[in-house]
Design a protein around this motif. Structure first.
Motif, PDB file in Angstrom:
ATOM      1  N   LEU A 272      -7.381   0.006   0.167  1.00 29.35           N
ATOM      2  CA  LEU A 272      -6.888   0.217  -0.318  1.00 29.35           C
ATOM      3  C   LEU A 272      -7.373  -0.030  -1.738  1.00 29.35           C
ATOM      4  O   LEU A 272      -7.155   0.035  -3.321  1.00 29.35           O
ATOM      5  CB  LEU A 272      -6.608  -1.511  -0.494  1.00 29.35           C
ATOM      6  N   TYR A 273      -9.082  -0.321  -2.114  1.00 32.07           N
ATOM      7  CA  TYR A 273     -10.003  -0.417  -3.155  1.00 32.07           C
ATOM      8  C   TYR A 273     -10.065   0.751  -3.385  1.00 32.07           C
ATOM      9  O   TYR A 273      -9.672   1.274  -4.832  1.00 32.07           O
ATOM     10  CB  TYR A 273     -11.419  -0.889  -2.713  1.00 32.07           C
TER      11      TYR A 273
ATOM     12  N   ASN B 281      -7.052   2.106  -4.826  1.00 29.87           N
ATOM     13  CA  ASN B 281      -6.683   2.113  -6.727  1.00 29.87           C
ATOM     14  C   ASN B 281      -7.738   2.701  -7.286  1.00 29.87           C
ATOM     15  O   ASN B 281      -7.673   3.060  -8.698  1.00 29.87           O
ATOM     16  CB  ASN B 281      -7.162   0.066  -6.237  1.00 29.87           C
ATOM     17  N   TYR B 282      -8.653   2.702  -6.460  1.00 29.52           N
ATOM     18  CA  TYR B 282     -10.060   4.072  -8.051  1.00 29.52           C
ATOM     19  C   TYR B 282      -9.485   5.323  -8.100  1.00 29.52           C
ATOM     20  O   TYR B 282      -9.445   5.873  -9.317  1.00 29.52           O
ATOM     21  CB  TYR B 282     -11.355   3.908  -6.496  1.00 29.52           C
TER      22      TYR B 282
ATOM     23  N   ASP C 275      -2.251   4.366  -6.171  1.00 32.80           N
ATOM     24  CA  ASP C 275      -1.167   2.965  -5.223  1.00 32.80           C
ATOM     25  C   ASP C 275      -0.911   3.249  -6.250  1.00 32.80           C
ATOM     26  O   ASP C 275       0.498   2.096  -6.516  1.00 32.80           O
ATOM     27  CB  ASP C 275      -2.317   1.589  -5.720  1.00 32.80           C
ATOM     28  N   ARG C 276      -0.419   4.017  -7.915  1.00 32.11           N
ATOM     29  CA  ARG C 276       0.385   3.773  -8.708  1.00 32.11           C
ATOM     30  C   ARG C 276       1.831   4.892  -8.891  1.00 32.11           C
ATOM     31  O   ARG C 276       1.762   5.580  -7.618  1.00 32.11           O
ATOM     32  CB  ARG C 276      -0.041   4.112 -10.012  1.00 32.11           C
TER      33      ARG C 276
END
Lengths: 327, 573
Positions: A56-57, A60-61, A65-66
């Motif tokens: 998940l990190y 997101n990085y 995830d958008r």
């Protein structure tokens, strides 16, 4: 004229946009993501299994995830500034990765195009001249049967025969690793030595098409009135065939060459994989396996643009060769 | 000495399905400086002859016979040997088409090419000669740098001509050079060819279906039909008096020659079968006899430098009248010479019109010819007199006459069936059932219904046009070789008479019978007549081809007759 030009540019841009959209969405529709790879491609490669938290990190990085449309807009915006993004696997800009591998692909594609076109035209002409005779029949049957072999299978056979058994050619790579060349001639030789089998494989896969097109067009052309006129003028067989017949028969061959480059850009993925040749085809394959979205997008874009450019070039060249077009 | 000589040339195209005998045994010679024209409709093998001379026939052609150029056999030379003659000695002007020149090569280059090869010219020298040639054929040399598709048809034809002249050939073949051109260009090219020939003395072989064009340039003509020459001779003679039925058909289908006549082609098509026996024209011929089906006629000289291939020796005579005279006795005891020493001839399949004002003796002449009245002196011979005097009206394939007034020539009280059947009945031809069928066939020919209802109608119930058609059917039922139509449209209104006339001419064209058409109406006559005889006071004062009589009458009376046509208000001079 001005209006034609504008509509042409508009068509080009809209084609490009559609390609970009497909390039963007298609990889993302495949199952998985860059951080859930669990298989290793090569023996000995370390498999990193990430925890859900790490995954998940990273998502997101990289902004994965958008919402998709947001990602697309960002992609388009970056593209405008010439930024193709960063490769997740190589951890470097996509453009750098492509520039690293593209020359090899260009080398074998251009090489194969030149070789298959020239030999196809020569064989086609010979065949047309000896139409309905033994040599024509043999060539035709042989080449058509040959064309039925898929290029990767052909590559495998060549690899087995020439590299594994006869040891005439290298098994993999584009250059000898850690080689120390005495001057550029030796380097060029080494490069050709490695590129030889991939080029031959790609050429052979296209040869029959060029051969058949040349042969059949020539046969049609030789029934035309202007060939009769040329004969009547007593110009001699050679002039009639080369100046009058072949010159006209080559027009569709030129068009075909443009399409051929497009087809080869696709086929090169398999051929490069067979010969472990470090072009963009192999890079694309590993990018797909690793779900390296930015790299996939970048390579597909390069392929698409090169096909568009080829078609454009063919149009221009055709206009020069055939005075009936584009006036 | 002849420059080119062809002996029994045969070119058969062999295909998988059959053999096409494009050229089937032709021979001719062309002397130095002579212009020979070959005419014939499409598919007659004209172009094959041209390609045969150039050695350009496709590989699947079986060629036999010989072609001699300056006594050297060139018909069996290999390709490379043939190149010695091509363009330097024998050049061809092809029919203009978009693809007759290499589409991706500038026309100037295509013209200079043979000069560089055969004359050893440098490209610059060839280019400057090319510019000269362009000027010769009436083209601006600036067009040398254009491509074939940028030129009009006429310009391309000029380039092709310049190309053919580039190596100063001795012998020039022109293959349909004007057929795709408009009238102006056609004339310009013709004048150009004539001028060039005069200046350089080319020997020419002109091939065209355009008989007008060929005859305006050539001195001799060979008419080809189905791969054979059927007639050859001096141009003027062939045009004025064609002797082969095919030549006549060809001349008659040419609007430039018969300006006034309606166009009627030769009915039927060129036989396509590969195993054809007999005369190739016989299926379309109007005068065929038994031998025509079995043997192919050979070209035979008939004098005057003419040759003809016909078993019947060319168009045969059908009816000959010699010195006919007839007088009516008037109430006051005087005699009126209605027909005064008239001689005429009608040939197979032709339409002879007899024109003249009322009272000139036309109808009397018609009645004598039809054997309705006996002449005082003179004789009428039908089919060389073989049919025997007097009986030729009662027989099938004889002479039939249709009269002016249908209301008196068909009885009011006869039904249509009876009226048409009458001649069969009187002459005892066929059984009753046969007769009914023959009547129906005849009615169909004249486009009348064949229903029982119509057959049982009384003639009195019919309109004028219908009744004239019934009269026509009554004549047709006897299948005449000669039909005499005596003012048959004068009792009808304009539209009906136009219909009847077209019907009649259509029938004549299709069935191939000869016709004597008697009329006072010159305009109508010109629409259908091949020849015209002008009658005045019982004499034939002028007789000739209809266009000659119309365009250049020599007799005073004819001039008056031609001049007496009333023009429309807007045509007043």
């Amino acid at each position: 004229m001005e209006k034609d030009r504008n509509s042409f540019i508009f068509r080009l841009l809209s084609t490009l946009f559609v390609i970009l959209a497909i390039n963007f969405f298609l990889p993302r529709m495949m199952p998985g993501d860059p951080f859930s790879t669990t298989s290793a491609d090569e023996v000995g490669e370390e498999i990193i299994v990430m925890t859900e938290e790490q995954r998940l990190y990273y998502l997101n990085y990289y902004g994965l995830d958008r919402p998709l449309y947001e990602q697309f807009l960002v992609y388009m915006k970056n593209l405008m500034t010439g930024d193709l993004g960063r490769s997740i696997y190589y951890k470097m800009p996509v453009s750098d990765v492509i520039m690293l591998h593209l020359p090899w692909t260009v080398l074998i594609v251009v090489g194969a195009t030149v070789i298959s076109t020239i030999s196809g035209v020569i064989l086609g002409t010979l065949s047309a001249k000896n139409r309905k005779k033994g040599s024509d029949r043999i060539m035709m049957t042989g080449l058509i049967a040959f064309a039925e072999i898929p290029s990767f299978l052909l590559g495998l056979i060549l690899l087995l025969v020439f590299s594994v058994y006869l040891r005439l050619f290298p098994l993999a790579g584009a250059v000898t690793p850690f080689a120390d060349y005495n001057g550029p001639a030796e380097q060029a030789w080494d490069i050709l030595y490695h590129a030889f089998l991939p080029i031959v494989t790609l050429s052979l896969s296209q040869l029959t098409g060029v051969y058949l097109l040349t042969r059949n067009t020539l046969i049609t052309v030789t029934t035309k009135d202007y060939i009769r006129t040329a004969r009547a003028k007593g110009l001699g067989e050679k002039t009639v065939w080369i100046r009058h017949a072949l010159r006209n028969a080559l027009l569709p061959v030129v068009t075909r060459t443009g399409f051929m480059i497009g087809i080869m850009m696709g086929g090169v993925v398999l051929v490069e994989s067979v010969f472990s040749y470090p072009g963009i085809g192999m890079t694309l394959r590993s990018a797909v396996v690793g779900r390296d979205y930015p790299l996939i997008q970048g390579i597909l874009l390069v392929i698409a643009v090169s096909i568009l450019v080829c078609n454009l070039l063919v149009d221009k060249i055709y206009g020069k060769l055939d005075p009936r077009v584009g006036i | 000495m002849s420059l080119l000589k062809i002996n029994d040339l045969k070119c058969h195209y062999l295909t998988d399905a059959d053999t096409v005998r494009a050229v089937d045994g032709i021979s001719f010679e062309i002397g130095e400086g002579e212009i020979l024209g070959i005419v014939g409709e499409s598919g007659s093998g004209k172009t094959t002859v041209a390609l045969g001379i150039m050695g350009l026939l496709p590989e699947n052609t079986a060629i036999s016979g010989e072609i001699l150029y300056r006594d050297e056999l060139i018909s069996s030379l290999p390709e490379s040997e043939m190149d010695r003659f091509r363009w330097k000695d024998i050049a061809i002007v092809f029919q203009n088409s978009l693809e007759v020149m290499n589409p991706v090569m500038k026309v100037g280059v295509q013209v200079t090419e043979p000069m560089i090869r055969h004359l050893g010219f440098s490209p610059e020298k060839a280019r400057s000669k090319c510019a000269d040639l362009f000027r010769t054929v009436g083209l601006d040399p600036k067009w040398m740098d254009s491509y074939p598709h940028q030129l009009s048809g006429g310009m391309r034809q000029r380039v092709l001509l310049a190309m053919a002249l580039s190596c100063d050939p001795k012998f020039l073949i022109l293959d349909e050079v004007t057929s795709a051109l408009d009238a102006f260009t056609r004339k310009e090219i013709r004048d150009l060819l004539v001028a060039l020939q005069k200046k350089n003395g080319y020997t020419m072989l002109m091939i065209s279906h355009d008989i007008t064009f060929v005859s305006s340039v050539a001195s001799r003509i060979a008419v080809m039909y189905s791969g054979r020459v059927v007639e050859t001779g001096p141009v003027r003679d062939i045009l004025v008096s064609p002797r082969h039925p095919y030549t006549r058909g060809l001349v008659h289908s040419t609007p430039d020659i018969f300006v006034y006549k309606d166009l009627w082609g030769i009915p039927g098509d060129v036989p396509a079968g590969d195993e054809f026996k007999g005369c190739p024209f016989s299926p379309r011929c109007t005068q065929k006899i038994d031998i025509c089906k079995d043997a192919t006629p050979v070209l035979m000289p008939i004098g005057g430098g003419r040759e003809i291939a016909c078993h019947r020796g060319g168009i045969a005579g059908l009816l000959e009248a010699r010195n006919l005279s007839f007088s009516y006795r008037l109430p006051d005891g005087e005699y009126l010479r209605a027909v005064d020493n008239v001689s005429l001839e009608v040939r197979e399949g032709e339409v002879l019109a007899v024109v003249g004002q009322t009272g000139s003796g036309k109808s009397t002449l018609a009645h004598i010819l039809a054997n309705v009245i006996k002449p005082e002196c003179g004789e009428v011979l039908f089919m060389d007199g073989n049919a025997g005097g007097g009986s030729y009206g009662n027989k099938v394939n004889g002479i039939q006459i249709v009269f002016q007034d249908p209301f008196s020539s068909t009885s009011n009280r006869f039904t249509v069936l009876d009226a048409v059947k009458e001649p069969l009945y009187i002459n005892k031809i066929g059984s009753n059932g046969d007769r009914l069928q023959m009547v129906k066939n005849a009615l169909e020919l004249v486009r009348l219904p064949t229903t029982d209802n119509f057959l049982s109608k009384y003639c009195g119930e019919l309109s004028g046009g219908q009744r004239q058609r019934v009269a026509l059917a009554r004549a047709m039922v006897m299948e005449p070789k000669l039909l005499i139509a005596d003012e048959i449209t004068s009792a009808l209104d304009v539209s009906t008479s136009a219909n009847v006339l077209r019907l009649l001419k259509g029938l004549q064209n299709r069935r191939g019978f000869a016709m004597i058409y008697i009329s006072h109406d010159l305009s109508l006559t010109l629409k259908i007549a091949d020849r015209i005889a002008v009658m005045n006071s019982g004499k034939i004062v002028e007789m000739g081809n209809s266009h000659d009589v119309m365009l250049s009458p020599y007799d005073e009376y004819t001039k008056r007759l031609v001049g007496s046509r009333i023009g429309l208000c807007c045509h007043n001079h």
